[in-house]
Scaffold this motif. Sequence first.
Motif, mmCIF file in Angstrom:
data_model
loop_
_atom_site.group_PDB
_atom_site.id
_atom_site.type_symbol
_atom_site.label_atom_id
_atom_site.label_comp_id
_atom_site.label_asym_id
_atom_site.label_seq_id
_atom_site.Cartn_x
_atom_site.Cartn_y
_atom_site.Cartn_z
ATOM 1 N N LEU A 76 21.437 27.089 79.696
ATOM 2 C CA LEU A 76 22.212 28.067 80.468
ATOM 3 C C LEU A 76 22.346 27.637 81.934
ATOM 4 N N ALA A 77 21.250 27.081 82.484
ATOM 5 C CA ALA A 77 21.292 26.642 83.888
ATOM 6 C C ALA A 77 22.327 25.528 84.060
ATOM 7 N N VAL A 78 22.352 24.577 83.123
ATOM 8 C CA VAL A 78 23.321 23.480 83.207
ATOM 9 C C VAL A 78 24.743 24.022 83.040
ATOM 10 N N LEU A 79 24.896 25.012 82.142
ATOM 11 C CA LEU A 79 26.214 25.624 81.942
ATOM 12 C C LEU A 79 26.712 26.280 83.218
ATOM 13 N N LEU A 80 25.789 26.982 83.891
ATOM 14 C CA LEU A 80 26.151 27.666 85.127
ATOM 15 C C LEU A 80 26.583 26.652 86.187
ATOM 16 N N ALA A 81 25.817 25.548 86.291
ATOM 17 C CA ALA A 81 26.112 24.530 87.313
ATOM 18 C C ALA A 81 27.460 23.857 87.035
ATOM 19 N N THR A 82 27.647 23.350 85.808
ATOM 20 C CA THR A 82 28.892 22.634 85.511
ATOM 21 C C THR A 82 30.076 23.604 85.497
ATOM 22 N N GLY A 83 29.841 24.814 84.984
ATOM 23 C CA GLY A 83 30.902 25.819 84.966
ATOM 24 C C GLY A 83 31.353 26.160 86.375
ATOM 25 N N SER A 84 30.402 26.243 87.316
ATOM 26 C CA SER A 84 30.762 26.558 88.706
ATOM 27 C C SER A 84 31.661 25.472 89.290
ATOM 28 N N VAL A 85 31.334 24.219 89.018
ATOM 29 C CA VAL A 85 32.167 23.114 89.515
ATOM 30 C C VAL A 85 33.588 23.255 88.960
ATOM 31 N N LEU A 86 33.672 23.572 87.653
ATOM 32 C CA LEU A 86 34.990 23.695 87.024
ATOM 33 C C LEU A 86 35.781 24.857 87.626
ATOM 34 N N VAL A 87 35.097 25.967 87.925
ATOM 35 C CA VAL A 87 35.786 27.123 88.512
ATOM 36 C C VAL A 87 36.233 26.805 89.938
ATOM 37 N N ILE A 88 35.370 26.157 90.715
ATOM 38 C CA ILE A 88 35.741 25.824 92.093
ATOM 39 C C ILE A 88 36.922 24.843 92.096
ATOM 40 N N GLY A 89 36.911 23.908 91.139
ATOM 41 C CA GLY A 89 37.988 22.918 91.067
ATOM 42 C C GLY A 89 39.321 23.535 90.677
ATOM 43 N N GLU A 90 39.298 24.452 89.716
ATOM 44 C CA GLU A 90 40.557 25.049 89.240
ATOM 45 C C GLU A 90 40.420 26.570 89.154
ATOM 46 N N PRO A 91 40.311 27.222 90.316
ATOM 47 C CA PRO A 91 40.001 28.665 90.311
ATOM 48 C C PRO A 91 41.076 29.529 89.660
ATOM 49 N N VAL A 92 42.339 29.233 89.912
ATOM 50 C CA VAL A 92 43.393 30.090 89.346
ATOM 51 C C VAL A 92 43.415 29.942 87.822
ATOM 52 N N ARG A 93 43.315 28.675 87.369
ATOM 53 C CA ARG A 93 43.353 28.393 85.944
ATOM 54 C C ARG A 93 42.198 29.083 85.202
ATOM 55 N N SER A 94 41.053 29.273 85.887
ATOM 56 C CA SER A 94 39.912 29.857 85.181
ATOM 57 C C SER A 94 39.735 31.342 85.485
ATOM 58 N N LEU A 95 39.679 31.711 86.774
ATOM 59 C CA LEU A 95 39.368 33.108 87.116
ATOM 60 C C LEU A 95 40.478 34.061 86.688
ATOM 61 N N MET A 96 41.729 33.577 86.700
ATOM 62 C CA MET A 96 42.859 34.453 86.403
ATOM 63 C C MET A 96 43.174 34.480 84.907
ATOM 64 N N THR A 97 42.145 34.600 84.075
ATOM 65 C CA THR A 97 42.367 34.672 82.629
ATOM 66 C C THR A 97 41.497 35.758 82.011
ATOM 67 N N VAL A 98 42.020 36.374 80.964
ATOM 68 C CA VAL A 98 41.232 37.338 80.190
ATOM 69 C C VAL A 98 40.049 36.612 79.555
ATOM 70 N N SER A 99 40.328 35.412 79.013
ATOM 71 C CA SER A 99 39.307 34.646 78.289
ATOM 72 C C SER A 99 38.057 34.443 79.139
ATOM 73 N N PHE A 100 38.270 33.997 80.400
ATOM 74 C CA PHE A 100 37.133 33.709 81.270
ATOM 75 C C PHE A 100 36.351 34.985 81.589
ATOM 76 N N ARG A 101 37.070 36.055 81.889
ATOM 77 C CA ARG A 101 36.396 37.295 82.299
ATOM 78 C C ARG A 101 35.589 37.891 81.157
#
Lengths: 183, 201
Positions: B105-130
């Motif tokens: 889970l810790a690794v998921l949080l770390a890598t997931g954060s990088v992915l969100v920071i890199g492509e915030p609109v693509r990730s945060l602005m989705t039903v799937s992500f939320r």
Amino acid sequence: MDIQPMLRSLEQTAFSQWVTLNPFGFRVFETLHVIAVVLVFGSILVVDLRLLGFPSTRQSFREIAGDALRWTWIAFTLAVVTGFVMFTSKPVAYSQNPFFLIKLGLLALAGINMLVFELVLVRTVERWDRDVPTPVSVRLAGTLSLLLWLSVIFAGRWIGFYEPPGPTVDAATLPDVFGGAPF
Amino acid sequence: MRPDWGSLRLAKLSPTQARFRGCAARPMGGGMLEFSRWLEGTSLSEWIRVTDWIIPFCQSVHIAAVAVVFGSVFMIDLRILGLAGRSQTLRETNRRFAPWFWGGLAVLLATGSVLVIGEPVRSLMTVSFRVKMILIVVGAIIGGAFIAAVQRRQISWGAAQSGSARLIGLLVLLLWITIIVLGRFIAWDPDIFGDLSPYPG
């Protein structure tokens, strides 16, 4: 042997066309592929770590391997089937994608590693089944398996990011088959 | 650099901003989009995007970490269902696999954060992500409560074998499979959720 004509005729099949053109054709199989890959790596990792004697050798190797590898094989079969369906969508392009070829090579190496383990190393399992440190050869097989499967995941993920050399195509002029976001 | 939320709202809307104004009607739509756009404009976000190996690398590690988390949940659930580790007590099985649940889970949080920071609109602005984030919190709470109860011997072996424990085990597996599926759906959110998707286009 030139397999390109074969790949081109595969690309012309009705099934291949369906996978490519149906908006959910490719995606359904890609999603199932991810689930399968997760289960393959998750279950084989359990066995590899036990081969390394980690976190302990208190549980019999044969028990852990028997319980987990059953699922590895089920998931691997699903991964091969869904992977093949994804391949049929663009066989010519995949056959020219270096990461796809690297992934196949890594899978072959993982298979050889498994064969050596199952045919040679496992014969001595009585001696290291539980409560003793595993032999160096067994640890080596476990480490190789772990690294190879991890590399398979990396190569697999990179397949979708590879862009063939040549003139860049303006994405806006292409038919919007995948709804814009290719990954 | 910090965003000046007040002036952003009061400022005369550019044509692009005006186009996204409709999102404000949806829950979190407006503010989240502004936040995503701001995040996308930071130099860290840009650096992640232009360094072309970072996103595939983090996605690969992310998949491997999902496998670690799912594998540990799977092995503990198989023990509850009596399909694995029958020579082991639930506590022993738990001790072998539970640390991987938290590590993964810790690794998921770390890598997931990088992915969100890199492509915030693509990730945060989705039903799937939320929905995925909500389900991960649910999964982590259930997992944490279960692991703690087993370690404190609050779950007896008999109780862990009961029909309801088996059902919960299966539901937890289903929960993690849904999380994996939603992770994949982030890329296709508007096609899957249609008008429900807050993705701006």
